[in-house]
Design an enzyme around this catalytic site. Structure first.
Site, PDB file in Angstrom:
ATOM      1  N   GLN A  99     -40.256-123.898 -52.081  1.00 42.54           N
ATOM      2  CA  GLN A  99     -41.091-123.421 -53.179  1.00 42.54           C
ATOM      3  C   GLN A  99     -41.782-124.611 -53.844  1.00 42.54           C
ATOM      4  OE1 GLN A  99     -39.928-122.045 -57.188  1.00 42.54           O
ATOM      5  NE2 GLN A  99     -40.645-120.029 -56.553  1.00 42.54           N
ATOM      6  N   TYR A 184     -45.578-120.944 -65.222  1.00 40.52           N
ATOM      7  CA  TYR A 184     -45.910-122.302 -64.790  1.00 40.52           C
ATOM      8  C   TYR A 184     -47.400-122.397 -64.456  1.00 40.52           C
ATOM      9  CZ  TYR A 184     -40.882-122.710 -64.992  1.00 40.52           C
ATOM     10  OH  TYR A 184     -39.586-122.701 -65.445  1.00 40.52           O
ATOM     11  N   ARG A 231     -45.274-116.419 -54.956  1.00 39.10           N
ATOM     12  CA  ARG A 231     -44.446-115.678 -55.901  1.00 39.10           C
ATOM     13  C   ARG A 231     -45.245-115.364 -57.163  1.00 39.10           C
ATOM     14  NH1 ARG A 231     -38.390-116.496 -58.680  1.00 39.10           N
ATOM     15  NH2 ARG A 231     -37.669-114.527 -57.829  1.00 39.10           N
ATOM     16  N   GLY A 320     -30.608-113.071 -56.410  1.00 46.93           N
ATOM     17  CA  GLY A 320     -30.542-114.400 -56.981  1.00 46.93           C
ATOM     18  C   GLY A 320     -29.143-114.866 -57.289  1.00 46.93           C
ATOM     19  N   ARG A 321     -28.692-114.648 -58.509  1.00 46.80           N
ATOM     20  CA  ARG A 321     -27.402-115.204 -58.919  1.00 46.80           C
ATOM     21  C   ARG A 321     -26.212-114.719 -58.091  1.00 46.80           C
ATOM     22  NH1 ARG A 321     -27.532-116.740 -65.362  1.00 46.80           N
ATOM     23  NH2 ARG A 321     -29.414-118.020 -65.206  1.00 46.80           N
TER      24      ARG A 321
END
Length: 363
Positions: A99, A184, A231, A320-321
């Site tokens: 990424q 971002y 993404r 994810g987590r």
């Protein structure tokens, strides 16, 4: 769990399942130099049973860095560090994308070598803090006021993305994902509240999507569109970035990326407790306007993942987590084994504890 364990083609590879390990910042790169290391190689290789691994956000330049201890991919040493990771992942049978990350205004001079952060407009990220480590004194501080990017800045950053894509391939990655989500830099150009430019990069939707289009075009030209994913986070308000009309904006983004034939769109659904719900109609509209693979991530269980795949608007699902404490997550999902819970105190920074010491279910 039938569809979740079907194979799928990506970048010339056959993914062994449709389970994705999405990007998760863990802040364990070697210092100085923000270099990926053997510990990180072990961590990713342990999770190589995922159909696809996408690396943690990896800054494309010194000015693209927003947080202490995150890895880069713009120096010879950083490329060599990531080669250790990709080699070990490939040896374990995994497929891995990098990424590529530029944080824009979500930074502080302590993380950028003293330079003022850059952004589409000179608007600070309100009520946003970043992690710094100055003189071995880690702390969270408010983001700095950015300066608005000039046309020369824009050209330079586009070229940095292009070079980072080449560096990623040289480091052994199977492809790259552009981080255009979560407030971002690319997201700052896309969303209406963070982009107040009056030139060809601001104002109309076409103009606000221009930076995304040019960055994506640059990396596609460099390494091939079949090795490029993007993404997006249509409903996020993370890091102070908000769009006035996310449906129109992100359907427009999907059309732009469809025209470039990028390999996949990775949709980060807002997943905090009172987050806005992404309606099925929104997901179906994205599917109708984009012909490539669709990845969704955001509090999915195995059952919810199967439902998404069966509905047809998703092709792969990011967990994810759950991957933090369950290195063998695909096997656990397939066999119905209860998932281990991660230690939140070890998510960011540190060593092997809470990183590579979570056991397999069969151990």
């Amino acid at each position: 769990m039938n569809k979740l364990f079907d194979t799928v083609q990506l970048a010339g590879h056959t993914l062994k399942n449709r389970i994705v390990m999405p990007p998760m910042t863990r802040s364990r790169s070697s210092q100085p130099g923000d270099i990926a290391n053997e510990l990180m190689a072990d961590y990713y290789a342990q999770r190589a049973s995922a159909g696809l691994i996408i690396s943690e956000g990896t800054q494309i330049s010194a000015l693209g860095k927003g947080y202490a201890w995150t890895p880069g991919i713009y120096t010879v040493e950083q490329i060599a560090g990531w080669k250790k990771v990709t080699d070990k992942v490939h040896q374990a049978g995994g497929i891995m994308f990098a990424q590529l990350w530029h944080v824009g205004r979500v930074s502080h001079p302590s993380n950028t070598g003293g330079e003022q952060p850059i952004a589409p407009s000179s608007i600070a990220a309100k009520d946003v803090k970043v992690f710094i480590d100055e003189d071995d004194k880690p702390d969270f501080v408010a983001t700095a006021q950015p300066r608005a990017m000039s046309h020369d800045d824009i050209k330079q950053v586009i070229n940095e993305y292009r070079q980072a894509a080449r560096n990623a391939v040289d480091a052994g990655f199977d492809g790259i994902e552009l981080h255009a989500a979560n407030g971002y830099l690319i997201n700052q150009f896309i969303d209406s509240e963070s982009n107040q430019r009056t030139d060809e990069y601001g104002g109309s939707l076409e103009n606000r999507l221009r930076f995304l289009q040019q960055v994506a075009q640059a990396v596609c030209d460099e390494i091939g569109a079949e090795r490029v994913g993007v993404r997006l986070a249509p409903l996020t308000t993370l890091n102070g970035t908000v769009d006035d009309n996310p449906f129109e904006t992100y359907i427009g983004a999907a059309k732009v990326l469809n025209d470039l034939n990028v390999a996949y769109l990775h949709i980060a659904e807002a997943d905090w407790d009172d987050a806005p719900l992404m309606e099925q109609s929104f997901k179906q509209a994205l599917r109708e306007n984009y012909a490539g693979l669709m990845i969704y991530a955001g509090k999915y269980t195995g059952e919810k993942a199967e439902q998404a795949l069966a509905a047809g608007w998703a092709d792969l699902i990011g967990f994810g987590r759950p991957f933090v404490a369950n290195p063998d997550l695909p096997a656990r999902i397939e066999q119905g084994i209860e998932l281990a819970q991660h230690d939140p105190d070890t998510l960011f920074g540190g060593g092997a504890k809470g990183y590579t010491d979570y056991p397999l279910a069969t151990q």
